[in-house]
Design a protein around this motif. Structure first.
Motif, PDB file in Angstrom:
ATOM      1  N   MET A 175      26.973 -34.571  24.804  1.00 36.62           N
ATOM      2  CA  MET A 175      25.669 -33.959  24.559  1.00 36.62           C
ATOM      3  C   MET A 175      24.767 -34.922  23.803  1.00 36.62           C
ATOM      4  SD  MET A 175      26.074 -29.915  23.857  1.00 36.62           S
ATOM      5  CE  MET A 175      27.351 -30.076  22.645  1.00 36.62           C
ATOM      6  N   LEU A 176      25.353 -35.611  22.847  1.00 38.95           N
ATOM      7  CA  LEU A 176      24.583 -36.596  22.091  1.00 38.95           C
ATOM      8  C   LEU A 176      24.100 -37.706  23.027  1.00 38.95           C
ATOM      9  CD1 LEU A 176      26.876 -36.846  18.959  1.00 38.95           C
ATOM     10  CD2 LEU A 176      24.538 -35.954  18.990  1.00 38.95           C
ATOM     11  N   PHE A 177      24.991 -38.116  23.904  1.00 36.54           N
ATOM     12  CA  PHE A 177      24.620 -39.178  24.835  1.00 36.54           C
ATOM     13  C   PHE A 177      23.524 -38.749  25.796  1.00 36.54           C
ATOM     14  CE2 PHE A 177      26.607 -43.334  25.562  1.00 36.54           C
ATOM     15  CZ  PHE A 177      27.232 -43.472  24.343  1.00 36.54           C
ATOM     16  N   GLN A 178      23.511 -37.461  26.118  1.00 33.28           N
ATOM     17  CA  GLN A 178      22.497 -36.938  27.030  1.00 33.28           C
ATOM     18  C   GLN A 178      21.089 -37.295  26.574  1.00 33.28           C
ATOM     19  OE1 GLN A 178      23.547 -36.218  29.992  1.00 33.28           O
ATOM     20  NE2 GLN A 178      22.835 -34.162  30.225  1.00 33.28           N
ATOM     21  N   THR A 179      20.910 -37.353  25.254  1.00 34.14           N
ATOM     22  CA  THR A 179      19.572 -37.615  24.735  1.00 34.14           C
ATOM     23  C   THR A 179      19.061 -38.986  25.171  1.00 34.14           C
ATOM     24  OG1 THR A 179      20.435 -38.580  22.700  1.00 34.14           O
ATOM     25  CG2 THR A 179      20.001 -36.210  22.680  1.00 34.14           C
ATOM     26  N   MET A 180      19.977 -39.841  25.552  1.00 30.50           N
ATOM     27  CA  MET A 180      19.550 -41.189  25.952  1.00 30.50           C
ATOM     28  C   MET A 180      19.583 -41.358  27.473  1.00 30.50           C
ATOM     29  SD  MET A 180      21.215 -43.539  23.006  1.00 30.50           S
ATOM     30  CE  MET A 180      22.872 -43.046  23.317  1.00 30.50           C
ATOM     31  N   TYR A 181      19.731 -40.231  28.137  1.00 30.95           N
ATOM     32  CA  TYR A 181      19.924 -40.223  29.573  1.00 30.95           C
ATOM     33  C   TYR A 181      18.878 -41.036  30.348  1.00 30.95           C
ATOM     34  CZ  TYR A 181      19.425 -38.288  34.246  1.00 30.95           C
ATOM     35  OH  TYR A 181      19.252 -38.140  35.588  1.00 30.95           O
TER      36      TYR A 181
ATOM     37  N   PRO B  15      17.362 -41.670  20.087  1.00 30.84           N
ATOM     38  CA  PRO B  15      16.003 -41.133  19.871  1.00 30.84           C
ATOM     39  C   PRO B  15      15.671 -40.998  18.385  1.00 30.84           C
ATOM     40  CG  PRO B  15      17.505 -39.406  20.624  1.00 30.84           C
ATOM     41  CD  PRO B  15      18.245 -40.703  20.741  1.00 30.84           C
ATOM     42  N   ASP B  16      16.665 -40.755  17.564  1.00 23.69           N
ATOM     43  CA  ASP B  16      16.387 -40.619  16.141  1.00 23.69           C
ATOM     44  C   ASP B  16      17.628 -41.013  15.335  1.00 23.69           C
ATOM     45  OD1 ASP B  16      18.138 -38.209  15.880  1.00 23.69           O
ATOM     46  OD2 ASP B  16      16.634 -37.422  17.287  1.00 23.69           O
ATOM     47  N   ALA B  17      17.427 -41.130  14.047  1.00 21.50           N
ATOM     48  CA  ALA B  17      18.506 -41.613  13.184  1.00 21.50           C
ATOM     49  C   ALA B  17      19.684 -40.651  13.167  1.00 21.50           C
ATOM     50  CB  ALA B  17      17.975 -41.830  11.762  1.00 21.50           C
ATOM     51  N   ALA B  18      19.396 -39.353  13.234  1.00 12.78           N
ATOM     52  CA  ALA B  18      20.472 -38.360  13.170  1.00 12.78           C
ATOM     53  C   ALA B  18      21.400 -38.485  14.380  1.00 12.78           C
ATOM     54  CB  ALA B  18      19.880 -36.962  13.097  1.00 12.78           C
ATOM     55  N   THR B  19      20.801 -38.601  15.571  1.00 13.07           N
ATOM     56  CA  THR B  19      21.607 -38.751  16.790  1.00 13.07           C
ATOM     57  C   THR B  19      22.414 -40.036  16.719  1.00 13.07           C
ATOM     58  OG1 THR B  19      19.809 -37.673  17.987  1.00 13.07           O
ATOM     59  CG2 THR B  19      21.519 -38.737  19.311  1.00 13.07           C
ATOM     60  N   ARG B  20      21.739 -41.093  16.300  1.00 17.34           N
ATOM     61  CA  ARG B  20      22.404 -42.388  16.186  1.00 17.34           C
ATOM     62  C   ARG B  20      23.650 -42.288  15.312  1.00 17.34           C
ATOM     63  NH1 ARG B  20      19.094 -45.964  12.560  1.00 17.34           N
ATOM     64  NH2 ARG B  20      20.174 -44.664  11.051  1.00 17.34           N
ATOM     65  N   ASP B  21      23.479 -41.717  14.133  1.00 24.33           N
ATOM     66  CA  ASP B  21      24.594 -41.639  13.197  1.00 24.33           C
ATOM     67  C   ASP B  21      25.701 -40.739  13.730  1.00 24.33           C
ATOM     68  OD1 ASP B  21      23.151 -43.310  11.656  1.00 24.33           O
ATOM     69  OD2 ASP B  21      22.428 -41.774  10.253  1.00 24.33           O
ATOM     70  N   ALA B  22      25.268 -39.647  14.389  1.00 30.17           N
ATOM     71  CA  ALA B  22      26.266 -38.713  14.917  1.00 30.17           C
ATOM     72  C   ALA B  22      27.108 -39.386  16.000  1.00 30.17           C
ATOM     73  CB  ALA B  22      25.582 -37.471  15.467  1.00 30.17           C
ATOM     74  N   ILE B  23      26.456 -40.177  16.846  1.00 28.36           N
ATOM     75  CA  ILE B  23      27.209 -40.861  17.902  1.00 28.36           C
ATOM     76  C   ILE B  23      28.150 -41.890  17.297  1.00 28.36           C
ATOM     77  CG2 ILE B  23      27.045 -42.457  19.848  1.00 28.36           C
ATOM     78  CD1 ILE B  23      24.507 -41.048  20.697  1.00 28.36           C
ATOM     79  N   LEU B  24      27.613 -42.688  16.418  1.00 29.30           N
ATOM     80  CA  LEU B  24      28.444 -43.742  15.832  1.00 29.30           C
ATOM     81  C   LEU B  24      29.633 -43.166  15.061  1.00 29.30           C
ATOM     82  CD1 LEU B  24      25.722 -46.298  14.633  1.00 29.30           C
ATOM     83  CD2 LEU B  24      27.157 -46.445  16.670  1.00 29.30           C
ATOM     84  N   ALA B  25      29.450 -41.933  14.566  1.00 28.65           N
ATOM     85  CA  ALA B  25      30.526 -41.333  13.774  1.00 28.65           C
ATOM     86  C   ALA B  25      31.487 -40.505  14.624  1.00 28.65           C
ATOM     87  CB  ALA B  25      29.925 -40.459  12.680  1.00 28.65           C
ATOM     88  N   ASN B  26      31.132 -40.275  15.875  1.00 27.85           N
ATOM     89  CA  ASN B  26      31.978 -39.426  16.730  1.00 27.85           C
ATOM     90  C   ASN B  26      33.350 -40.061  16.932  1.00 27.85           C
ATOM     91  OD1 ASN B  26      33.104 -38.528  19.445  1.00 27.85           O
ATOM     92  ND2 ASN B  26      31.438 -37.065  19.151  1.00 27.85           N
ATOM     93  N   PRO B  27      34.405 -39.257  16.730  1.00 25.86           N
ATOM     94  CA  PRO B  27      35.760 -39.847  16.827  1.00 25.86           C
ATOM     95  C   PRO B  27      36.086 -40.401  18.214  1.00 25.86           C
ATOM     96  CG  PRO B  27      35.841 -37.436  16.666  1.00 25.86           C
ATOM     97  CD  PRO B  27      34.432 -37.835  16.362  1.00 25.86           C
ATOM     98  N   LEU B  28      35.451 -39.877  19.232  1.00 24.07           N
ATOM     99  CA  LEU B  28      35.761 -40.361  20.577  1.00 24.07           C
ATOM    100  C   LEU B  28      34.985 -41.613  20.938  1.00 24.07           C
ATOM    101  CD1 LEU B  28      35.828 -37.038  22.551  1.00 24.07           C
ATOM    102  CD2 LEU B  28      37.750 -38.496  21.936  1.00 24.07           C
ATOM    103  N   TYR B  29      33.895 -41.816  20.203  1.00 25.95           N
ATOM    104  CA  TYR B  29      33.009 -42.927  20.549  1.00 25.95           C
ATOM    105  C   TYR B  29      33.742 -44.258  20.542  1.00 25.95           C
ATOM    106  CZ  TYR B  29      29.397 -46.437  19.940  1.00 25.95           C
ATOM    107  OH  TYR B  29      28.631 -47.560  20.061  1.00 25.95           O
ATOM    108  N   GLN B  30      34.505 -44.482  19.495  1.00 18.77           N
ATOM    109  CA  GLN B  30      35.200 -45.753  19.369  1.00 18.77           C
ATOM    110  C   GLN B  30      36.233 -45.940  20.474  1.00 18.77           C
ATOM    111  OE1 GLN B  30      36.461 -46.591  15.450  1.00 18.77           O
ATOM    112  NE2 GLN B  30      37.189 -48.637  15.968  1.00 18.77           N
ATOM    113  N   ASN B  31      36.932 -44.858  20.748  1.00 16.91           N
ATOM    114  CA  ASN B  31      37.923 -44.891  21.812  1.00 16.91           C
ATOM    115  C   ASN B  31      37.320 -45.267  23.149  1.00 16.91           C
ATOM    116  OD1 ASN B  31      40.730 -44.396  22.045  1.00 16.91           O
ATOM    117  ND2 ASN B  31      40.409 -42.629  20.723  1.00 16.91           N
ATOM    118  N   ILE B  32      36.227 -44.588  23.448  1.00 15.35           N
ATOM    119  CA  ILE B  32      35.614 -44.785  24.759  1.00 15.35           C
ATOM    120  C   ILE B  32      34.979 -46.164  24.877  1.00 15.35           C
ATOM    121  CG2 ILE B  32      33.736 -43.995  26.246  1.00 15.35           C
ATOM    122  CD1 ILE B  32      34.537 -41.184  25.605  1.00 15.35           C
TER     123      ILE B  32
END
Lengths: 393, 321
Positions: free
Chosen positions: A230-236, A116-133
């Motif tokens: 929670m971050l992913f929820q925004t794109m639900y 939805p916005d740049a902040a969410t995008r960056d937060a997701i991409l930077a999340n340590p679990l994101y890459q794993n998942i």
């Protein structure tokens, strides 16, 4: 025989199928030539039908990429050069494009596109679990393959998209991936799990679970997970909507499935299971493609008799032949050759007979059953791909 | 690779992960290894990791469950179920008293397993190493994930160690890693066959295992090796026999079916010949000293327990029993 919703008239050939459908999904267990089949069908459709075709593949052998005139597939759709077709002796009427599914890259693109916005995008991409998942889970391959397919299909860039499915043992996972992802994001469970971390108030009902989970995994870890979801929820909403759309596409009359198999025991069983399942779900099975089929000459009854005679009478025959043909060879070697020829014929016949039986069983469901003979080498050139495609046509 | 001293015999290890590209006969080799070990007096467990696997067919028994089934003397088989493994873990390791209190485990499990990286993998590897640690069996043979996922599976305890800094799981991963990285106890068996993709994946996998894990590769097993028809110099005899005058002569002796037989022999020769470069590439690409075993293609009708017994016999010969 299963009743089918679409396609009142039976499919008579692959060309008809390619003309009638917008998406062909190539399925089958590992090692049966699924990727090569998808590439051959795509290349031949482009060459012969004058349409714009994309082959979306998952993990092609480097030599297959080379066969399509490319160093390496990328996540970006790339056109197979016209010259490559000309060099292969074809005068293509249409265009062939190819792309590989890079799971991680596709996920990143997906987040960039739908956050939805740049902040969410960056937060997701930077999340340590994101890459794993996104990188490690088989399910995430399946899901993102579907997303990619949906995006490409709705763009309207191609007349035909041939999709090679990820090498899952269970092809159903692929079909179920979007729905499962949507369920996942809409689940009460997820909200329940995230709730204490978002509100910082651990609910009474969930307390025992958390205490156990914390003991096992550590609180920090659970918090990381919660943040990620929670971050992913925004794109639900987007996820659910696209999941529904792509599931619809899979079941629509724009899509057909190619079930690829060999006649070996394990892949054939998998193919049988998948054929039944597709029928039960009322998906359209366009064709069953059987690879590495042993030639019928191995089933010859006269052959059996002659082979048995050769195996049994090899010493005596060797004597007669060595003299009769003026062979410059030790009679014992001639005898060994004759015996070996007879024995091997009978050996291969056992396998060919089992496979013929298997073929009969598999052929009951689909309209179109296509056999590809046992090639003694792998296919590494566009010419050979087109060759294979023509055999299927 | 292994440390100082010779590698232990394949069946003298305690835990063997059998992997390979889909379609190479991973499960049949895993079941044959189990059968052979049991025949040699080892209490053996064969475990299929893939829930949709067909291990039971190779032993001619009904569906397998998490609780091992005796399939023959000294040989048990089970099917991995990570949820059951979690329950067992909670019960045995954490002494969680009242399971009911955890809530609807089945529902929460799916979430946790999907959300937390490596949970399913660690529950699998944890259960298997646990069986070794507790000496329940002399040998545990794992029909493991295919090449694409096995590195992640085997590396899961280390990955969890990196991710989870505290908590009980952290304490558990240490002993798992001890067992997994001890070449005297644990080894990976890579099954392949002499074709392009399986050979490429085998070489890539062995490289990855060496780069990304500390787990020893015990052996490569080349499955479905086609027989060589002719000895030295005999191929010229065969070529001569394929000429028209020879065909005619042969036909007069053994009947018109000789044409089919010669066509079949030509196919057999070219199939065999086409495999040779792949075998060579495999041998050239493997690390020095890594044992390679060869199993013949089975020209057989059956594919159940009879085939498993035949493969076990060939394996026994290759291992010098």
């Amino acid at each position: 025989m299963a009743r089918r919703r679409h396609q009142p008239a039976p499919v008579e050939g692959l060309e008809q199928l390619c003309a009638a459908k917008e998406v062909l999904v190539s399925t089958g267990s590992g090692g049966v030539g699924k990727t090569t089949t998808a590439a051959a069908v795509g290349a031949t459709a482009a060459a012969q039908m004058g349409i714009k075709v994309l082959v979306l593949t998952v993990d092609p052998a480097r030599r297959l990429a080379n066969a399509l005139g490319m160093e390496r597939f990328g996540n970006v759709e790339t056109r197979v050069p016209h010259e490559a077709f000309v060099a292969a002796g074809a005068d293509p009427q249409g265009e062939l494009w190819a792309a590989m599914l890079d799971t991680k890259q596709s996920w990143d693109d997906l987040i960039r596109l739908h956050a939805p916005d740049a902040a969410t995008r960056d937060a997701i991409l930077a999340n340590p679990l994101y890459q794993n998942i996104t990188g490690k889970f088989v399910q995430s391959h399946d899901y993102v393959a579907m997303e990619r397919l949906y995006e490409i299909h709705t763009s309207g860039r191609y007349d035909l998209i041939v999709v090679d499915t990820p090498p899952t043992r269970n092809a159903v996972d692929f079909l179920d991936a979007p729905e499962r992802m949507a369920d996942f994001f809409s689940s009460k469970l997820l909200r329940w799990l995230i709730a204490p971390y978002s509100s910082r108030v651990v609910g009474f009902a969930s307390k025992p679970f958390y205490s156990v989970a914390d003991r096992i995994l550590g609180t920090q870890f659970l918090e990381d997970i919660a943040e990620f979801f929670m971050l992913f929820q925004t794109m639900y909403d987007g996820f659910v909507e696209r999941a529904r759309a792509v599931t619809e596409l899979m079941g629509s009359n724009q899509t057909s499935f190619l079930v690829v198999s060999t006649l070996e025991v394990a892949p054939a069983r998998e193919a049988e299971y998948f054929l039944e399942l597709l029928s039960a779900r009322r998906h359209h099975v366009g064709a069953l493609v059987l690879n590495k089929v042993l030639p019928e000459v191995l089933l010859d009854r006269d052959g059996t008799r002659s082979a048995k005679a050769l195996a049994k009478r090899s010493p005596e025959l060797a004597d007669a032949l060595t003299g009769g043909l003026g062979l410059d060879a030790d009679v014992r070697h001639v005898s060994h050759v004759l015996g070996e020829i007879g024995d091997r014929y009978l050996d291969y016949q056992v396998v060919a007979a089992r496979e013929a039986e298997q073929r009969k069983e598999l052929s009951e469901v689909p309209d179109l059953v296509l056999s590809v003979p046992y090639f003694t080498d792998d296919i590494h050139s566009l010419e050979r791909l087109l060759n294979l495609g023509e055999q299927l046509w | 690779m292994t440390g100082p001293g010779p590698s232990p015999g394949l069946l003298d290890r305690r835990l063997l992960f059998v992997t390979g590209k889909g379609g190479v006969g991973k499960t049949s080799v895993a079941s044959a290894l189990g059968m052979l070990a049991a025949q040699h007096g080892k209490r053996t467990l064969v475990c299929q990791v893939d829930a949709k696997g067909d291990l039971s067919d190779f032993f001619g028994v009904g569906p397998l469950a998490f609780t091992p089934t005796d399939v023959r003397a000294g040989l048990s088989a089970m099917s991995m179920d990570t949820e059951e493994s979690l329950k067992e873990y909670l019960r045995l390791q954490l002494k969680v008293p009242l399971l009911s209190r955890i809530g609807p485990l089945a529902r929460t499990f799916d979430f946790i397993a999907t959300a937390a990286p490596g949970v399913k993998e660690i529950l699998t590897v944890g259960k298997l190493t646990w069986e070794v640690r507790e000496n329940h069996y002399d040998l545990v043979v794992v029909d493991a994930s295919a090449t694409g996922h096995v590195v992640g599976q085997l590396g899961s305890p280390v990955a969890i160690n990196d991710l989870v800094k505290v908590g009980l799981v952290r304490n558990q991963t240490d002993w798992m890693i001890d067992i997994l990285t001890d070449p005297a106890r644990t080894g990976v068996v890579v099954v392949t066959m002499p074709e392009e993709m399986p050979v490429s994946e085998t070489l890539e996998l062995i490289e990855r295992l060496e780069d990304e894990t500390d787990i020893d590769v015990a052996s490569v097993i080349v499955n479905r090796v086609l027989p060589e028809l002719f000895g030295r110099g005999e191929e010229t005899i065969f070529d001569r026999l394929c000429e028209p005058d020879a065909r005619e002569l042969l036909g007069a002796e053994v009947g018109s079916g000789v044409e089919a037989v010669l066509a079949g022999a030509q196919l057999a020769v070219s199939l065999r010949r086409s495999r040779v470069p792949h075998l060579e590439r495999l041998r050239d690409g493997l690390p020095d000293g890594l044992p390679v075993l060869y199993l013949p293609f089975l020209f057989s009708r059956s594919h159940g327990v009879r085939a498993t017994a035949q493969i076990a016999e060939s394996l026994g010969e290759e291992l010098g029993f």
